[in-house]
Design a protein around this motif. Structure first.
Motif, mmCIF file in Angstrom:
data_model
loop_
_atom_site.group_PDB
_atom_site.id
_atom_site.type_symbol
_atom_site.label_atom_id
_atom_site.label_comp_id
_atom_site.label_asym_id
_atom_site.label_seq_id
_atom_site.Cartn_x
_atom_site.Cartn_y
_atom_site.Cartn_z
ATOM 1 N N SER A 36 -6.559 3.105 6.603
ATOM 2 C CA SER A 36 -6.203 3.522 5.245
ATOM 3 C C SER A 36 -4.770 4.063 5.205
ATOM 4 O O SER A 36 -4.032 3.807 4.266
ATOM 5 N N GLN A 37 -4.407 4.796 6.259
ATOM 6 C CA GLN A 37 -3.031 5.303 6.304
ATOM 7 C C GLN A 37 -2.048 4.157 6.525
ATOM 8 O O GLN A 37 -0.975 4.128 5.936
ATOM 9 N N ALA A 38 -2.377 3.214 7.364
ATOM 10 C CA ALA A 38 -1.510 2.058 7.616
ATOM 11 C C ALA A 38 -1.324 1.251 6.338
ATOM 12 O O ALA A 38 -0.211 0.826 6.007
ATOM 13 N N ALA A 39 -2.408 1.065 5.601
ATOM 14 C CA ALA A 39 -2.316 0.323 4.346
ATOM 15 C C ALA A 39 -1.455 1.089 3.348
ATOM 16 O O ALA A 39 -0.638 0.503 2.624
ATOM 17 N N PHE A 40 -1.633 2.394 3.312
ATOM 18 C CA PHE A 40 -0.828 3.240 2.421
ATOM 19 C C PHE A 40 0.657 3.150 2.777
ATOM 20 O O PHE A 40 1.510 2.981 1.908
ATOM 21 N N LEU A 41 0.961 3.248 4.081
ATOM 22 C CA LEU A 41 2.357 3.143 4.528
ATOM 23 C C LEU A 41 2.928 1.758 4.224
ATOM 24 O O LEU A 41 4.063 1.641 3.766
ATOM 25 N N ASN A 42 2.137 0.723 4.480
ATOM 26 C CA ASN A 42 2.604 -0.643 4.182
ATOM 27 C C ASN A 42 2.885 -0.800 2.700
ATOM 28 O O ASN A 42 3.880 -1.406 2.303
ATOM 29 N N SER A 43 2.011 -0.242 1.877
ATOM 30 C CA SER A 43 2.207 -0.307 0.433
ATOM 31 C C SER A 43 3.479 0.425 0.018
ATOM 32 O O SER A 43 4.259 -0.082 -0.794
ATOM 33 N N ASN A 44 3.682 1.611 0.587
ATOM 34 C CA ASN A 44 4.907 2.368 0.286
ATOM 35 C C ASN A 44 6.160 1.618 0.737
ATOM 36 O O ASN A 44 7.157 1.584 0.025
#
Length: 133
Positions: A36-44
């Protein structure tokens, strides 16, 4: 879960910056981020890249507009200079025509005086020859 006392080698204090490993020491391995954090960072990251690309497109558009404005200003300045030069030519042409007319009259007068002088020299030479003959 074990409760152990943090020692100097295993954990940095919360307000301290962790130092890089010294020569011969093993570097700490970072645990992978949760998905979830990786997806959040990728999105950012994607949002940041998209914002940068949008700003670049605006910059290119601004440069194109600036170039267009400069071209119009240069064309206007050129037209103004051209009309000023032609106006100056018209003003100086009138003055130059008068001066050239005066110069032509002076040259004609000089030619007339030269021919009169040549006639005088011939007449004087004939008179001298008649007197001494």
């Amino acid at each position: 879960m074990e409760t152990s006392q943090p020692n100097e080698d295993s954990q940095a204090a919360p307000n301290e910056v962790e130092e890089p490993p010294k020569h011969g020491e093993q570097a700490k391995v970072m645990n992978p981020l949760p998905s979830s954090q990786a997806a959040f960072l990728n999105s950012n990251i994607e949002n940041i890249i998209s914002a940068i690309n949008d700003k670049r497109k605006r910059d290119i558009s601004l440069l194109a507009d600036f170039k267009s404005d400069l071209e119009m200003q240069c064309a206007a300045a050129y037209s103004l200079m051209e009309s000023t030069i032609y106006s100056t030519y018209e003003q100086t042409n009138t003055v130059m025509e008068g001066k050239l007319q005066e110069l032509l009259q002076v040259i004609e007068r000089i030619n007339l005086l030269e021919s009169e002088l040549t006639e005088f020299k011939s007449a004087f030479s004939a008179l001298y020859s008649d007197i001494h003959a």
